[in-house]
Design a protein around this motif. Structure first.
Motif, mmCIF file in Angstrom:
data_model
loop_
_atom_site.group_PDB
_atom_site.id
_atom_site.type_symbol
_atom_site.label_atom_id
_atom_site.label_comp_id
_atom_site.label_asym_id
_atom_site.label_seq_id
_atom_site.Cartn_x
_atom_site.Cartn_y
_atom_site.Cartn_z
ATOM 1 N N ASP A 114 0.817 -1.216 0.000
ATOM 2 C CA ASP A 114 0.000 0.000 0.000
ATOM 3 C C ASP A 114 0.847 1.261 0.000
ATOM 4 O O ASP A 114 0.365 2.342 -0.347
ATOM 5 C CB ASP A 114 -0.930 0.013 1.220
ATOM 6 C CG ASP A 114 -1.971 -1.089 1.166
ATOM 7 O OD1 ASP A 114 -2.294 -1.538 0.058
ATOM 8 O OD2 ASP A 114 -2.445 -1.502 2.245
ATOM 9 N N GLN A 115 2.116 1.136 0.412
ATOM 10 C CA GLN A 115 3.001 2.292 0.456
ATOM 11 C C GLN A 115 3.625 2.611 -0.895
ATOM 12 O O GLN A 115 4.279 3.645 -1.055
ATOM 13 C CB GLN A 115 4.113 2.051 1.482
ATOM 14 C CG GLN A 115 3.603 1.809 2.892
ATOM 15 C CD GLN A 115 2.777 2.974 3.413
ATOM 16 O OE1 GLN A 115 3.194 4.128 3.330
ATOM 17 N NE2 GLN A 115 1.606 2.676 3.942
ATOM 18 N N LEU A 116 3.440 1.727 -1.881
ATOM 19 C CA LEU A 116 3.993 1.962 -3.215
ATOM 20 C C LEU A 116 3.163 3.003 -3.959
ATOM 21 O O LEU A 116 2.009 3.274 -3.617
ATOM 22 C CB LEU A 116 4.033 0.659 -4.011
ATOM 23 C CG LEU A 116 4.819 -0.501 -3.388
ATOM 24 C CD1 LEU A 116 4.806 -1.697 -4.333
ATOM 25 C CD2 LEU A 116 6.230 -0.093 -3.041
ATOM 26 N N GLU A 117 3.767 3.575 -4.983
ATOM 27 C CA GLU A 117 3.043 4.529 -5.820
ATOM 28 C C GLU A 117 1.863 3.857 -6.524
ATOM 29 O O GLU A 117 1.894 2.657 -6.805
ATOM 30 C CB GLU A 117 3.986 5.114 -6.882
ATOM 31 C CG GLU A 117 5.068 6.024 -6.320
ATOM 32 C CD GLU A 117 4.527 7.392 -5.922
ATOM 33 O OE1 GLU A 117 3.433 7.758 -6.392
ATOM 34 O OE2 GLU A 117 5.211 8.091 -5.148
ATOM 35 N N ALA A 118 0.840 4.630 -6.810
ATOM 36 C CA ALA A 118 -0.371 4.074 -7.418
ATOM 37 C C ALA A 118 -0.142 3.636 -8.863
ATOM 38 O O ALA A 118 -0.847 2.758 -9.367
ATOM 39 C CB ALA A 118 -1.500 5.093 -7.353
ATOM 40 N N HIS A 119 0.820 4.244 -9.533
ATOM 41 C CA HIS A 119 1.114 3.914 -10.935
ATOM 42 C C HIS A 119 2.483 3.274 -11.048
ATOM 43 O O HIS A 119 3.437 3.682 -10.369
ATOM 44 C CB HIS A 119 1.047 5.170 -11.804
ATOM 45 C CG HIS A 119 -0.302 5.840 -11.796
ATOM 46 N ND1 HIS A 119 -1.349 5.417 -12.586
ATOM 47 C CD2 HIS A 119 -0.768 6.886 -11.070
ATOM 48 C CE1 HIS A 119 -2.407 6.181 -12.360
ATOM 49 N NE2 HIS A 119 -2.081 7.076 -11.445
ATOM 50 N N LYS A 120 2.590 2.301 -11.919
ATOM 51 C CA LYS A 120 3.820 1.519 -12.010
ATOM 52 C C LYS A 120 5.020 2.364 -12.419
ATOM 53 O O LYS A 120 6.117 2.205 -11.882
ATOM 54 C CB LYS A 120 3.621 0.351 -12.980
ATOM 55 C CG LYS A 120 2.637 -0.686 -12.451
ATOM 56 C CD LYS A 120 2.427 -1.824 -13.430
ATOM 57 C CE LYS A 120 1.463 -2.860 -12.854
ATOM 58 N NZ LYS A 120 1.201 -3.976 -13.792
ATOM 59 N N SER A 121 4.840 3.241 -13.382
ATOM 60 C CA SER A 121 5.979 4.056 -13.809
ATOM 61 C C SER A 121 6.432 4.992 -12.695
ATOM 62 O O SER A 121 7.628 5.253 -12.534
ATOM 63 C CB SER A 121 5.633 4.861 -15.072
ATOM 64 O OG SER A 121 4.588 5.782 -14.817
ATOM 65 N N LEU A 122 5.506 5.494 -11.896
ATOM 66 C CA LEU A 122 5.873 6.377 -10.791
ATOM 67 C C LEU A 122 6.616 5.608 -9.699
ATOM 68 O O LEU A 122 7.527 6.139 -9.063
ATOM 69 C CB LEU A 122 4.639 7.061 -10.208
ATOM 70 C CG LEU A 122 3.913 8.028 -11.149
ATOM 71 C CD1 LEU A 122 2.769 8.723 -10.409
ATOM 72 C CD2 LEU A 122 4.864 9.073 -11.731
ATOM 73 N N GLU A 123 6.236 4.345 -9.482
ATOM 74 C CA GLU A 123 6.981 3.538 -8.511
ATOM 75 C C GLU A 123 8.390 3.259 -9.015
ATOM 76 O O GLU A 123 9.348 3.261 -8.240
ATOM 77 C CB GLU A 123 6.245 2.226 -8.234
ATOM 78 C CG GLU A 123 6.978 1.300 -7.269
ATOM 79 C CD GLU A 123 7.304 1.957 -5.924
ATOM 80 O OE1 GLU A 123 8.346 1.600 -5.337
ATOM 81 O OE2 GLU A 123 6.523 2.815 -5.455
ATOM 82 N N ALA A 189 6.574 12.610 -7.636
ATOM 83 C CA ALA A 189 6.941 11.253 -7.217
ATOM 84 C C ALA A 189 8.346 11.245 -6.628
ATOM 85 O O ALA A 189 8.615 10.565 -5.631
ATOM 86 C CB ALA A 189 6.858 10.297 -8.410
ATOM 87 N N ILE A 190 9.240 12.014 -7.249
ATOM 88 C CA ILE A 190 10.600 12.143 -6.719
ATOM 89 C C ILE A 190 10.561 12.766 -5.327
ATOM 90 O O ILE A 190 11.217 12.292 -4.399
ATOM 91 C CB ILE A 190 11.463 13.002 -7.674
ATOM 92 C CG1 ILE A 190 11.707 12.252 -8.982
ATOM 93 C CG2 ILE A 190 12.790 13.378 -7.014
ATOM 94 C CD1 ILE A 190 12.425 13.072 -10.031
ATOM 95 N N TRP A 191 9.784 13.829 -5.190
ATOM 96 C CA TRP A 191 9.714 14.547 -3.915
ATOM 97 C C TRP A 191 9.157 13.661 -2.807
ATOM 98 O O TRP A 191 9.649 13.668 -1.682
ATOM 99 C CB TRP A 191 8.863 15.798 -4.084
ATOM 100 C CG TRP A 191 8.814 16.663 -2.863
ATOM 101 C CD1 TRP A 191 7.787 16.799 -1.980
ATOM 102 C CD2 TRP A 191 9.861 17.506 -2.373
ATOM 103 N NE1 TRP A 191 8.115 17.673 -0.977
ATOM 104 C CE2 TRP A 191 9.387 18.130 -1.195
ATOM 105 C CE3 TRP A 191 11.144 17.803 -2.836
ATOM 106 C CZ2 TRP A 191 10.158 19.022 -0.459
ATOM 107 C CZ3 TRP A 191 11.914 18.688 -2.100
ATOM 108 C CH2 TRP A 191 11.419 19.293 -0.935
ATOM 109 N N ARG A 192 8.103 12.882 -3.132
ATOM 110 C CA ARG A 192 7.508 12.001 -2.131
ATOM 111 C C ARG A 192 8.524 10.965 -1.650
ATOM 112 O O ARG A 192 8.623 10.685 -0.453
ATOM 113 C CB ARG A 192 6.275 11.288 -2.708
ATOM 114 C CG ARG A 192 5.041 12.167 -2.819
ATOM 115 C CD ARG A 192 3.808 11.349 -3.104
ATOM 116 N NE ARG A 192 3.863 10.684 -4.410
ATOM 117 C CZ ARG A 192 3.450 11.238 -5.541
ATOM 118 N NH1 ARG A 192 2.980 12.477 -5.551
ATOM 119 N NH2 ARG A 192 3.502 10.565 -6.679
ATOM 120 N N ARG A 193 9.284 10.407 -2.578
ATOM 121 C CA ARG A 193 10.242 9.386 -2.175
ATOM 122 C C ARG A 193 11.426 9.978 -1.431
ATOM 123 O O ARG A 193 11.961 9.357 -0.518
ATOM 124 C CB ARG A 193 10.711 8.578 -3.386
ATOM 125 C CG ARG A 193 11.547 7.348 -3.037
ATOM 126 C CD ARG A 193 10.905 6.485 -1.962
ATOM 127 N NE ARG A 193 9.556 6.102 -2.243
ATOM 128 C CZ ARG A 193 9.213 4.917 -2.733
ATOM 129 N NH1 ARG A 193 10.141 4.015 -2.962
ATOM 130 N NH2 ARG A 193 7.948 4.631 -2.968
#
Length: 276
Positions: A114-123, A189-193
């Motif tokens: 559940d902690q992964l990004e919602a979209h595969k490319s964003l993960e 996505a970069i900022w969140r990670r």
């Protein structure tokens, strides 16, 4: 990218690392180094759990999941095992097993799919961020360290992390071609990670290492704050800022002139952060 390409690089093993040749006099009194190596060993070994989440997310992509299971996961655990062995060689008084168990109990509750990004490319973009962080971290640590065996270990780990980054970036390109996220979405996505690295990995590992090394003293947030200030201070002389910024920007679909225009200002901002 073929399966042969993914598995063709010779793998370093613990058998190639001469732990019996460690010069303890160069590292035994370095408290910062102990905290850093022990914390890193915790996080690296638990990559096996994160790999399971990624394999579940990409279960329909047999090539990617094969690489995750047979290469990435095993190499990350190998990194952690090498660091663990080094820590136990230099600081045998540290109860690694007990401290790791406490870390595992806390971190495993957070490390879920559940902690992964919602979209595969964003993960996959997020994975590029993590591999950027680890490869630049180990490069900085190698530059800081003077003990030869540890420098060898860090060089091997850094080389693997750069290779992992390249694989994740290639898979990102594949999925981004399908999902077509905007540049702002990629940056977010970069900022969140970047924020998640500190809160979920480093902090929790550090807390349990610190508690294990000082069992009769209560861990307080100031211990992490003081450690972070030391990291910033040492980063001024040892961290490869340009390398890290280039790696972060590389997956983002920017035209070359714009990439070059923003690269050095970002390097400058990152360097100023270490003086904050």
């Amino acid at each position: 990218m073929t399966e042969t390409d993914l598995g063709s690089k010779p793998r370093a093993t613990l058998a190639t690392i001469p732990f019996n040749e460690v010069d303890k006099t160069l590292v035994a009194d370095d408290h910062f180094l102990f905290l850093t190596l022990a914390s890193a060993s915790f996080v690296e070994i638990l990559s096996e759990m994160y790999a399971g989440n990624l394999i579940q997310l990409f279960k329909e992509d047999k090539t990617l999941t094969k690489w995750l299971a047979e290469c990435w996961q095993k190499e990350e655990v190998q990194h952690g095992t090498a660091l663990k062995t080094y820590v136990q060689t230099v600081w045998p008084e540290f109860d690694w097993k007990t401290s790791f168990k406490a870390f595992y109990l806390q971190y495993s509750a957070l490390c879920t799919i559940d902690q992964l990004e919602a979209h595969k490319s964003l993960e996959l973009m997020a994975r590029c961020v993590v591999e950027t962080g680890t490869s630049s971290f180990y490069r900085a640590l190698q530059h800081y360290v003077r003990e030869p065996v540890l420098r060898q270990i860090l060089a091997l780990i850094k080389a693997d992390e750069v290779m992992h980054y390249n694989h994740f970036r290639q898979y990102f390109s594949k999925y981004h071609a399908i999902e077509q996220h905007s540049v702002p979405a990629l940056i977010m996505a970069i900022w969140r990670r970047l924020g998640g690295i500190q809160s979920q990995d480093a902090y929790i590992a550090f807390k349990h290492v610190h508690q294990g090394f000082y069992p009769h003293r209560q861990f307080v947030p100031a211990d992490w704050t003081n450690y972070s200030l030391t990291v910033k201070r040492l980063a001024r002389d040892h961290y490869p800022f340009a390398m890290a910024i280039k790696m972060l920007l590389k997956p983002i679909p920017l035209v070359t002139p714009i990439r070059k225009m923003v690269e050095w200002p970002l390097v400058g901002i990152a360097m100023l952060f270490t003086r904050a």
